[in-house]
Design a protein around this motif. Structure first.
Motif, PDB file in Angstrom:
ATOM      1  N   LYS A 184      19.564  44.240  10.192  1.00 17.07           N
ATOM      2  CA  LYS A 184      18.716  45.808  10.327  1.00 17.07           C
ATOM      3  C   LYS A 184      17.291  45.905   9.355  1.00 17.07           C
ATOM      4  O   LYS A 184      16.674  46.693   9.461  1.00 17.07           O
ATOM      5  CB  LYS A 184      19.741  46.839   9.602  1.00 17.07           C
ATOM      6  N   PHE A 196       9.099  42.108  17.379  1.00 14.17           N
ATOM      7  CA  PHE A 196      10.016  42.277  18.341  1.00 14.17           C
ATOM      8  C   PHE A 196       9.362  42.650  19.653  1.00 14.17           C
ATOM      9  O   PHE A 196       9.919  42.465  20.648  1.00 14.17           O
ATOM     10  CB  PHE A 196      10.883  43.307  17.821  1.00 14.17           C
ATOM     11  N   MET A 237      10.288  41.026  23.358  1.00 11.99           N
ATOM     12  CA  MET A 237      10.639  41.777  24.476  1.00 11.99           C
ATOM     13  C   MET A 237       9.832  41.456  25.981  1.00 11.99           C
ATOM     14  O   MET A 237      10.137  41.651  27.050  1.00 11.99           O
ATOM     15  CB  MET A 237      10.551  43.335  24.342  1.00 11.99           C
ATOM     16  N   ASP A 245      10.728  51.039  19.868  1.00 11.78           N
ATOM     17  CA  ASP A 245       9.620  51.558  20.305  1.00 11.78           C
ATOM     18  C   ASP A 245       9.625  52.564  21.494  1.00 11.78           C
ATOM     19  O   ASP A 245       8.888  53.129  21.907  1.00 11.78           O
ATOM     20  CB  ASP A 245       8.578  50.712  20.740  1.00 11.78           C
ATOM     21  N   ASP A 253      15.925  55.825  13.058  1.00 10.31           N
ATOM     22  CA  ASP A 253      15.694  54.343  12.864  1.00 10.31           C
ATOM     23  C   ASP A 253      15.572  53.994  11.488  1.00 10.31           C
ATOM     24  O   ASP A 253      14.995  55.114  10.809  1.00 10.31           O
ATOM     25  CB  ASP A 253      14.498  53.905  13.722  1.00 10.31           C
ATOM     26  N   ILE A 254      15.817  52.997  11.162  1.00  8.12           N
ATOM     27  CA  ILE A 254      15.757  52.427   9.608  1.00  8.12           C
ATOM     28  C   ILE A 254      14.397  52.203   9.358  1.00  8.12           C
ATOM     29  O   ILE A 254      13.811  52.195   8.081  1.00  8.12           O
ATOM     30  CB  ILE A 254      16.705  51.408   9.116  1.00  8.12           C
ATOM     31  N   ALA A 295       8.594  51.322  12.986  1.00 12.25           N
ATOM     32  CA  ALA A 295       8.812  51.700  14.222  1.00 12.25           C
ATOM     33  C   ALA A 295       8.728  53.154  14.494  1.00 12.25           C
ATOM     34  O   ALA A 295       8.508  53.412  15.590  1.00 12.25           O
ATOM     35  CB  ALA A 295      10.325  51.077  14.608  1.00 12.25           C
ATOM     36  N   GLY A 314      16.318  56.539   8.598  1.00  8.86           N
ATOM     37  CA  GLY A 314      17.290  56.088   7.831  1.00  8.86           C
ATOM     38  C   GLY A 314      18.388  55.203   8.781  1.00  8.86           C
ATOM     39  O   GLY A 314      18.262  54.955   9.850  1.00  8.86           O
ATOM     40  N   TYR A 346      21.784  54.646  10.664  1.00  8.53           N
ATOM     41  CA  TYR A 346      22.431  55.563  11.652  1.00  8.53           C
ATOM     42  C   TYR A 346      23.911  55.576  10.968  1.00  8.53           C
ATOM     43  O   TYR A 346      24.504  56.515  11.299  1.00  8.53           O
ATOM     44  CB  TYR A 346      22.315  54.910  12.966  1.00  8.53           C
ATOM     45  N   PHE A 347      24.511  54.808  10.435  1.00  8.90           N
ATOM     46  CA  PHE A 347      25.799  55.003   9.758  1.00  8.90           C
ATOM     47  C   PHE A 347      25.666  56.208   8.923  1.00  8.90           C
ATOM     48  O   PHE A 347      26.507  56.961   8.923  1.00  8.90           O
ATOM     49  CB  PHE A 347      26.119  53.807   8.849  1.00  8.90           C
ATOM     50  N   LEU A 363      20.903  52.083  22.600  1.00  3.51           N
ATOM     51  CA  LEU A 363      20.375  51.023  23.781  1.00  3.51           C
ATOM     52  C   LEU A 363      19.759  49.607  23.291  1.00  3.51           C
ATOM     53  O   LEU A 363      20.242  49.416  21.920  1.00  3.51           O
ATOM     54  CB  LEU A 363      18.970  51.801  24.360  1.00  3.51           C
ATOM     55  N   GLY A 364      19.310  48.748  24.264  1.00  8.36           N
ATOM     56  CA  GLY A 364      18.743  47.426  23.468  1.00  8.36           C
ATOM     57  C   GLY A 364      19.656  46.484  23.106  1.00  8.36           C
ATOM     58  O   GLY A 364      19.573  45.674  22.268  1.00  8.36           O
ATOM     59  N   ASN A 420      21.883  47.136  20.916  1.00  6.30           N
ATOM     60  CA  ASN A 420      21.865  47.145  19.385  1.00  6.30           C
ATOM     61  C   ASN A 420      23.374  46.970  18.922  1.00  6.30           C
ATOM     62  O   ASN A 420      23.801  46.367  18.155  1.00  6.30           O
ATOM     63  CB  ASN A 420      21.692  48.518  19.007  1.00  6.30           C
TER      64      ASN A 420
HETATM   65  C1  LIG Z   1      16.923  45.438  18.737  1.00  7.25           C
HETATM   66  S1  LIG Z   1      15.749  47.036  18.217  1.00  7.25           S
HETATM   67  C2  LIG Z   1      16.136  48.016  19.728  1.00  7.25           C
HETATM   68  C3  LIG Z   1      15.296  49.010  19.859  1.00  7.25           C
HETATM   69  C4  LIG Z   1      15.333  49.892  21.107  1.00  7.25           C
HETATM   70  N1  LIG Z   1      16.549  50.438  21.021  1.00  7.25           N
HETATM   71  C5  LIG Z   1      15.333  49.133  22.266  1.00  7.25           C
HETATM   72  O1  LIG Z   1      16.204  49.215  23.047  1.00  7.25           O
HETATM   73  O2  LIG Z   1      14.281  48.340  22.365  1.00  7.25           O
HETATM   74  C6  LIG Z   1      16.694  47.572  17.037  1.00  7.25           C
HETATM   75  C7  LIG Z   1      16.253  48.654  16.453  1.00  7.25           C
HETATM   76  O3  LIG Z   1      17.273  49.478  15.599  1.00  7.25           O
HETATM   77  C8  LIG Z   1      16.771  49.717  14.507  1.00  7.25           C
HETATM   78  N2  LIG Z   1      18.078  49.605  13.632  1.00  7.25           N
HETATM   79  C9  LIG Z   1      18.852  48.130  13.143  1.00  7.25           C
HETATM   80  N3  LIG Z   1      19.964  48.493  12.352  1.00  7.25           N
HETATM   81  C10 LIG Z   1      19.949  49.847  12.008  1.00  7.25           C
HETATM   82  C11 LIG Z   1      20.666  50.919  11.306  1.00  7.25           C
HETATM   83  N4  LIG Z   1      21.442  50.444  10.662  1.00  7.25           N
HETATM   84  N5  LIG Z   1      20.228  52.116  11.170  1.00  7.25           N
HETATM   85  C12 LIG Z   1      19.024  52.508  11.855  1.00  7.25           C
HETATM   86  N6  LIG Z   1      18.284  51.703  12.537  1.00  7.25           N
HETATM   87  C13 LIG Z   1      18.650  50.691  12.585  1.00  7.25           C
HETATM   88  C14 LIG Z   1      15.888  48.571  13.719  1.00  7.25           C
HETATM   89  O4  LIG Z   1      14.848  49.104  13.136  1.00  7.25           O
HETATM   90  C15 LIG Z   1      15.058  48.462  15.414  1.00  7.25           C
HETATM   91  O5  LIG Z   1      14.202  49.405  15.670  1.00  7.25           O
END
Ligand SMILES: C[S@@+](CC[C@H](N)C(=O)[O-])C[C@H]1O[C@@H](n2cnc3c(N)ncnc32)[C@H](O)[C@@H]1O
Length: 322
Positions: A30, A41, A45, A87, A111-112, A116, A138, A140-141, A160-161, A163
């Motif tokens: 994260k 990143f 992509m 993004d 988002d943390i 971004a 922050g 997301y937990f 999405l993504g 994650n």
């Molecule tokens: C793999 S990228 C995916 C971004 C977007 N959802 C996409 O589909 O393109 C992961 C994003 O999640 C955020 N992220 C990762 N862990 C996180 C957390 N625990 N809390 C909040 N944001 C987090 C990262 O900062 C990053 O912007």
């Protein structure tokens, strides 16, 4: 009282301390997304090997109307909440369509990564001047804790993504159980899952020929050097990626190329590395349909529908509370 950025900094330091004191050592993915990490990143992509974004983008752009209808988005005003928004490229396709339908909603990206979020806000404000947008920085937990009190509007939550792939299986279930607890019966959850496929296709997505993924992983060492006063020498580490077809997980590591000691000023500590000792950086769990259905059921949801790309590489799964 600490400022939120000081709190954030402590969490980063605490997490680095915990990870590098463990056996095996690990760092949390994260923290990948500082300025340079977010830039890298975006490069990832665009890589030919990184099929995930292309597959999900194809779903969003080819099935926008079907997704809109499955969301029941015209029925009542709602919050479109996005966890780990990055993004927002794929979300912008939905947002564009929703605005054209003239429905009432507020977009809430969480988002943390400050970098971004700044990038996304600027882009969306220019692209969609009429969009109501309410950003939240922050983890997301933590964000889940305020969900109930946020508003009484219906919530459509995007994750999405792939994650979710960054969680191990047990952690994924815990996360969805916590999410279910703060959702109402008419809320929805829309999740991007990367599907199991030819292991070679998966592996090359995490081990690209231009070494952008390697630079993305290495950048976390640079961030620790800069923000916590560490002295990692990047040339003394090398990136290694693996895919294990039995557990369906891709994993990334940074390997210490030699015996070495790294000191971190902010922790007032040194860390010993053996030759070829790994730092575990990231898991990217791949799913099949049964795993998705089992996970939904075990977390208090049912699968309302799945959307696929043409190659069946990826699915966006729509879950409703049951
Ligand atoms: C793999 S990228 C995916 C971004 C977007 N959802 C996409 O589909 O393109 C992961 C994003 O999640 C955020 N992220 C990762 N862990 C996180 C957390 N625990 N809390 C909040 N944001 C987090 C990262 O900062 C990053 O912007």
């Amino acid at each position: 009282m600490q400022s939120s950025s000081a709190t954030q900094q402590n969490t980063f330091a605490d997490d680095v301390l915990r990870g590098l004191s463990s056996d095996p050592k690990f760092l949390s993915s994260k923290y990948f997304y500082d300025d340079e990490g977010s830039r890298l990143f975006q490069e990832i992509m665009k890589l030919p090997e990184y099929y995930l974004t292309k597959s999900e983008f194809e779903i969003f752009s080819g099935q926008t109307k079907e997704i809109y209808e499955a969301f029941g988005a015209s029925s009542a005003e709602f919050d479109l909440i996005e966890l780990g928004a990055g993004d927002g490229t794929k979300t912008s396709v939905l947002v564009d369509y929703f605005l054209k339908q003239d429905i009432a909603f507020t977009y809430v990206p969480i988002d943390i990564s400050e970098e971004a979020l700044n990038f996304l806000t600027e882009k969306f404000r220019t692209q969609f001047p009429n969009l109501l947008i309410q950003t939240e920085r922050g983890d997301y937990f933590r964000a889940l804790e305020t969900f109930k009190s946020k508003s009484d509007k219906r919530k459509i939550i995007l994750f999405l993504g792939s994650n979710i792939g960054n969680f191990g299986k047990a952690q994924a279930q815990d996360f969805f159980v916590s999410l279910r607890a703060v959702m109402n019966d008419d809320d929805l959850l829309f999740i991007g899952f990367d599907l199991q496929k030819d292991p070679r296709t998966i592996l090359s997505a995490y081990d690209d020929s231009q070494n952008v993924t390697a630079a993305f992983n290495m950048n976390l060492l640079t961030r620790i050097n800069r923000e916590l006063g560490a002295n990692f020498i990047l040339e003394d580490f090398s990136h290694y990626a693996s895919y294990h077809p039995i557990d369906g997980a891709a994993r990334s590591f940074l390997m210490s190329r030699k015996v070495q000691t790294v000191s971190i000023e902010a922790l007032n500590k040194t860390f010993e590395f053996a030759a070829w000792e790994p730092i575990f950086m990231e898991i990217s769990q791949k799913y099949n349909l049964k795993m998705i259905e089992d996970l939904a059921r075990a977390s208090g949801f049912e699968v309302a529908g799945n959307f696929y790309d043409n190659k069946n590489f990826y699915t966006n799964s729509l879950w409703k509370p049951n």
